[in-house]
Design an enzyme around this catalytic site. Structure first.
Site, mmCIF file in Angstrom:
data_model
loop_
_atom_site.group_PDB
_atom_site.id
_atom_site.type_symbol
_atom_site.label_atom_id
_atom_site.label_comp_id
_atom_site.label_asym_id
_atom_site.label_seq_id
_atom_site.Cartn_x
_atom_site.Cartn_y
_atom_site.Cartn_z
ATOM 1 N N GLY A 67 0.775 -1.226 0.000
ATOM 2 C CA GLY A 67 0.000 0.000 0.000
ATOM 3 C C GLY A 67 0.808 1.277 0.000
ATOM 4 O O GLY A 67 0.446 2.246 -0.667
ATOM 5 N N HIS A 135 -13.603 13.432 -14.292
ATOM 6 C CA HIS A 135 -13.066 13.686 -15.629
ATOM 7 C C HIS A 135 -11.689 14.365 -15.613
ATOM 8 O O HIS A 135 -11.373 15.146 -14.743
ATOM 9 C CB HIS A 135 -14.041 14.569 -16.422
ATOM 10 C CG HIS A 135 -14.283 15.914 -15.771
ATOM 11 N ND1 HIS A 135 -13.501 17.023 -15.999
ATOM 12 C CD2 HIS A 135 -15.217 16.299 -14.863
ATOM 13 C CE1 HIS A 135 -13.943 18.045 -15.303
ATOM 14 N NE2 HIS A 135 -14.988 17.626 -14.584
#
Length: 211
Positions: A67, A135
């Site tokens: 991680g 986006h």
């Protein structure tokens, strides 16, 4: 499709073994530097040896299931000292993304994640469970985004950035190299490199050492 080896033997590696199974990938084992784990079984896969022994399995593909961005990069560098390993990209079948999303080598994208349009996910990124990405986001290499984080549109993440569980990032922001955003934080302004931010609204707590 080549056989897969998981690098790392911790908790996230267990989750990635599950992910690989859902992706119908054949995992032949795990490599980890903790000698106490060698020859033990993790989620049905045997720990075959140390990370440097990857060269014995050079016909396989690898994912680094660690991680921490910094540790993941250090392991990557260690592997490169012995050759040119082939890294696989793992995307859970439940992940939703448009055909304008790009995924780099070694990226791991966990179940429930949604990426919309014109998104670039860098090499060796980890997008954990139920992350949302808006986006025109651009993520550099070795980025980690923890579960349930929401990254709004047009956000730029530099190398080694880490975003904590449930954190929210406002659209149009940038987070500098090696910076960290804490669990549950709400980010409303840019973060400079190596800075640690937390809280609502997120504020700077301290600076980290160089990568």
């Amino acid at each position: 499709m080549k056989d897969l080896i998981i690098i790392g033997g911790g908790g996230f590696a267990k989750e990635v073994l599950w992910l690989a199974n859902d992706c119908n990938r054949k995992v032949i084992g795990v490599l980890d530097d903790n000698e106490e784990t060698h020859q033990s079984i993790i989620q049905g896969s045997r720990v075959l040896g140390s990370i440097s022994s990857w060269v014995e399995y050079s016909d396989c593909e690898f994912v680094i299931a660690i991680g921490s961005p910094r540790t993941r990069f250090q392991v990557y560098e260690k592997m490169l000292e012995k050759g040119n390993p082939q890294f696989s990209t793992l995307i859970h079948p439940s992940v939703k993304y448009s055909n304008t999303v790009e995924f780099g080598k070694g990226a791991i994208v966990c179940a429930g994640t949604i990426l919309t349009v014109d998104v670039k996910v860098g090499n060796h990124n980890i997008l954990n469970l139920n992350v949302t990405v808006g986006h025109e986001c651009n993520f550099s290499d070795f980025v980690t985004i923890a579960p349930m984080a929401a990254v709004s549109g047009n956000v730029s993440l530099s190398k080694y950035v880490e975003i904590g569980t449930g954190a929210l990032v406002r659209q149009g922001l940038s987070i500098g190299r090696g910076a960290m955003l804490g669990m549950g934080a709400i980010l409303t302004k840019n973060i400079s490199e190596l800075a640690v931010f937390a809280g609502n609204p997120a504020k700077k707590l301290k600076e980290l050492s160089e990568i």
